[in-house]
Design a protein around this motif. Structure first.
Motif, PDB file in Angstrom:
ATOM      1  N   THR A 296      46.919  -0.607  64.338  1.00 53.32           N
ATOM      2  CA  THR A 296      46.028  -1.755  64.520  1.00 53.32           C
ATOM      3  C   THR A 296      46.314  -2.866  63.530  1.00 53.32           C
ATOM      4  O   THR A 296      46.272  -4.057  63.868  1.00 53.32           O
ATOM      5  N   CYS A 297      46.609  -2.489  62.286  1.00 51.48           N
ATOM      6  CA  CYS A 297      46.790  -3.475  61.219  1.00 51.48           C
ATOM      7  C   CYS A 297      48.123  -3.230  60.519  1.00 51.48           C
ATOM      8  O   CYS A 297      48.340  -2.163  59.935  1.00 51.48           O
ATOM      9  N   GLU A 298      48.992  -4.216  60.562  1.00 54.38           N
ATOM     10  CA  GLU A 298      50.323  -4.039  59.979  1.00 54.38           C
ATOM     11  C   GLU A 298      50.278  -3.891  58.462  1.00 54.38           C
ATOM     12  O   GLU A 298      51.216  -3.375  57.856  1.00 54.38           O
ATOM     13  N   ASP A 299      49.187  -4.330  57.858  1.00 55.35           N
ATOM     14  CA  ASP A 299      49.037  -4.203  56.406  1.00 55.35           C
ATOM     15  C   ASP A 299      48.145  -3.031  56.015  1.00 55.35           C
ATOM     16  O   ASP A 299      47.613  -3.010  54.901  1.00 55.35           O
ATOM     17  N   ALA A 300      47.969  -2.071  56.898  1.00 57.31           N
ATOM     18  CA  ALA A 300      47.043  -0.969  56.628  1.00 57.31           C
ATOM     19  C   ALA A 300      47.350  -0.256  55.316  1.00 57.31           C
ATOM     20  O   ALA A 300      46.445   0.142  54.581  1.00 57.31           O
ATOM     21  N   GLN A 301      48.634  -0.116  54.999  1.00 54.31           N
ATOM     22  CA  GLN A 301      49.001   0.623  53.797  1.00 54.31           C
ATOM     23  C   GLN A 301      48.740  -0.162  52.507  1.00 54.31           C
ATOM     24  O   GLN A 301      48.890   0.391  51.417  1.00 54.31           O
ATOM     25  N   ARG A 302      48.359  -1.417  52.634  1.00 54.02           N
ATOM     26  CA  ARG A 302      47.988  -2.210  51.455  1.00 54.02           C
ATOM     27  C   ARG A 302      46.481  -2.289  51.268  1.00 54.02           C
ATOM     28  O   ARG A 302      46.001  -2.913  50.310  1.00 54.02           O
ATOM     29  N   LEU A 303      45.727  -1.712  52.190  1.00 50.49           N
ATOM     30  CA  LEU A 303      44.274  -1.751  52.077  1.00 50.49           C
ATOM     31  C   LEU A 303      43.800  -0.806  50.978  1.00 50.49           C
ATOM     32  O   LEU A 303      44.407   0.250  50.747  1.00 50.49           O
ATOM     33  N   PRO A 304      42.707  -1.145  50.307  1.00 56.21           N
ATOM     34  CA  PRO A 304      42.181  -0.245  49.262  1.00 56.21           C
ATOM     35  C   PRO A 304      41.878   1.148  49.796  1.00 56.21           C
ATOM     36  O   PRO A 304      42.096   2.139  49.095  1.00 56.21           O
ATOM     37  N   GLU A 305      41.400   1.209  51.027  1.00 58.74           N
ATOM     38  CA  GLU A 305      41.024   2.493  51.608  1.00 58.74           C
ATOM     39  C   GLU A 305      42.232   3.403  51.804  1.00 58.74           C
ATOM     40  O   GLU A 305      42.086   4.627  51.821  1.00 58.74           O
ATOM     41  N   TRP A 306      43.401   2.795  51.943  1.00 57.32           N
ATOM     42  CA  TRP A 306      44.614   3.607  52.091  1.00 57.32           C
ATOM     43  C   TRP A 306      44.894   4.400  50.806  1.00 57.32           C
ATOM     44  O   TRP A 306      45.196   5.595  50.843  1.00 57.32           O
ATOM     45  N   GLY A 307      44.772   3.728  49.666  1.00 55.85           N
ATOM     46  CA  GLY A 307      45.044   4.383  48.394  1.00 55.85           C
ATOM     47  C   GLY A 307      44.105   5.540  48.112  1.00 55.85           C
ATOM     48  O   GLY A 307      44.536   6.618  47.682  1.00 55.85           O
ATOM     49  N   THR A 308      42.805   5.332  48.358  1.00 52.18           N
ATOM     50  CA  THR A 308      41.854   6.408  48.100  1.00 52.18           C
ATOM     51  C   THR A 308      42.052   7.567  49.070  1.00 52.18           C
ATOM     52  O   THR A 308      41.854   8.736  48.701  1.00 52.18           O
ATOM     53  N   LEU A 309      42.463   7.257  50.306  1.00 55.12           N
ATOM     54  CA  LEU A 309      42.748   8.326  51.256  1.00 55.12           C
ATOM     55  C   LEU A 309      43.945   9.148  50.803  1.00 55.12           C
ATOM     56  O   LEU A 309      43.938  10.386  50.915  1.00 55.12           O
ATOM     57  N   GLN A 310      44.969   8.470  50.288  1.00 55.49           N
ATOM     58  CA  GLN A 310      46.148   9.205  49.817  1.00 55.49           C
ATOM     59  C   GLN A 310      45.786  10.127  48.656  1.00 55.49           C
ATOM     60  O   GLN A 310      46.334  11.233  48.526  1.00 55.49           O
ATOM     61  N   LEU A 311      44.870   9.707  47.821  1.00 52.69           N
ATOM     62  CA  LEU A 311      44.415  10.565  46.722  1.00 52.69           C
ATOM     63  C   LEU A 311      43.719  11.797  47.266  1.00 52.69           C
ATOM     64  O   LEU A 311      43.961  12.930  46.806  1.00 52.69           O
ATOM     65  N   ARG A 312      42.848  11.592  48.236  1.00 51.94           N
ATOM     66  CA  ARG A 312      42.165  12.732  48.843  1.00 51.94           C
ATOM     67  C   ARG A 312      43.175  13.710  49.444  1.00 51.94           C
ATOM     68  O   ARG A 312      43.033  14.926  49.332  1.00 51.94           O
ATOM     69  N   LYS A 313      44.178  13.165  50.121  1.00 49.08           N
ATOM     70  CA  LYS A 313      45.194  14.021  50.726  1.00 49.08           C
ATOM     71  C   LYS A 313      45.986  14.773  49.654  1.00 49.08           C
ATOM     72  O   LYS A 313      46.354  15.937  49.825  1.00 49.08           O
ATOM     73  N   ALA A 314      46.233  14.091  48.535  1.00 49.71           N
ATOM     74  CA  ALA A 314      47.031  14.716  47.472  1.00 49.71           C
ATOM     75  C   ALA A 314      46.311  15.910  46.853  1.00 49.71           C
ATOM     76  O   ALA A 314      46.935  16.941  46.556  1.00 49.71           O
TER      77      ALA A 314
END
Length: 349
Positions: A296-314
């Motif tokens: 949906t959003c080409e900049d999704a990986q630059r969104l703040p929510e992306w970073g916190t999700l990656q932490l949860r996944k880690a």
């Protein structure tokens, strides 16, 4: 005296139909006609509709011999039957507050530029006592149509309480009926289409109706099992349709497109993150939310929510629920800053 034609589609809500219709017929200082359309309920709801029609000449009852579903039923009423200057479409399981139509018609009389108006309708979880509806002092608010549309794209959501919406009938017929492609967001698309041609009114200070929340609500299927992915997809389709079909009436299509895509991507990532908080991370539903965000959003990986999700996944689905959201937010902020610093280095800034 103002006249309002009220369409009441009904599918297996015969037990609630008298409450809805009585809330319409009891409106003061307006003339009303009511059309109940039973969509082949097959459970006696049509009999209730006929009884209501027999008891009051302002009420007409129709019964479909086969189920046409909600969109066709809506359009039958608002496009084929309604002829008063103003139209209201209200589900048989919802109700109007006393004085709702008087307030709406006063607002629209005083503001001829208003295409439609709406107000607040408290949600009534039926297992709880009926909410106390606000009466008394109220004030009209009028929003510029295009500014209101931009606000909807920015929030990527529908703030309008459908049981309260009063529409100018001639404009309703001009923009056409509800779109069958929009399974449960046809109302959102309709409000956006109407706002293309006029301002939007809001009744502030008094409740205009009550919205029942129960298991058989049509929208309930869009929030279970898939963590709300269908809901996000339908909203995305709605905004895309408006820009595709009506972009010539809007001055800032690229900006509107960016706004809704960014907002929906953020929401998808937030829902995925909440799944990790509940110990449900790493599922197909979460993966599909992430895919939706990226598509949906080409900049999704630059969104703040992306970073916190990656932490949860880690940390994994077992540990994520034990971490405080405040901690996750703080750590995510550091990760985002580190990422920004690295991009600056990579770009030679």
């Amino acid at each position: 005296m103002n006249s309002v034609d009220v369409v009441v589609p009904c599918y297996r809500y015969g037990h609630l139909l008298p409450h809805c219709v009585n809330s319409i017929l009891s409106q003061e200082d307006v003339e009303v006609r009511v059309l109940i359309i039973d969509d082949a309920s097959g459970d006696g709801s049509a009999d209730v509709a006929r009884e209501l029609a027999a008891a009051d000449p302002r009420v007409e009852a129709r019964e479909h011999t086969e189920n046409k579903r909600h969109i066709a039923t809506f359009n039958e009423g608002v496009l084929e039957w309604a002829e008063a200057p103003l139209t209201l479409l209200i589900s048989a399981d919802d109700e109007l507050n006393a004085g709702a139509l008087r307030r709406a018609t006063e607002l629209m009389d005083a503001n001829p530029s208003v295409a439609f108006c709406y107000g607040h309708a408290p949600r009534w979880e039926v297992q709880n006592p009926r909410p106390q509806l606000r009466q008394g002092a109220w004030r009209p608010i009028v929003y510029d149509g295009h500014s209101w549309i931009k606000g909807r794209f920015d929030a990527a959501s529908n703030p309008v309480f459908s049981p309260t919406v009063v529409v100018r009938t001639d404009l309703q017929k001009k923009v056409g009926g509800y779109n069958p492609k929009m399974l449960h967001t046809s109302d959102l698309e309709m409000w956006l289409k109407l706002a293309l041609y006029g301002d939007v009114g809001f009744v502030s200070g008094a409740d205009q109706g009550v919205f029942r929340v129960h298991e058989s609500n049509m929208s309930s299927d869009y929030y279970d099992h898939d963590l709300g992915l269908k809901d996000l997809q339908m909203r995305s389709l709605t905004f895309e349709e408006i820009l595709t079909n009506h972009g010539d009436l809007l001055p800032d299509v690229p900006e509107l497109d960016r706004l809704f895509r960014r907002r929906l991507a953020k929401e998808a990532l937030l829902r995925a993150g909440r799944a990790y908080d509940r110990g449900n991370g790493g599922t197909q539903a979460v993966d599909e939310l992430v895919t939706f965000a990226r598509d949906t959003c080409e900049d999704a990986q630059r969104l703040p929510e992306w970073g916190t999700l990656q932490l949860r996944k880690a940390v994994g689905p077992r540990v994520a629920p034990l971490l405080s959201p405040l901690v996750l937010t703080a750590v995510g902020r550091k990760l985002r800053q580190r990422g920004r610093d690295q991009r600056l280095i990579d770009e030679g800034v």
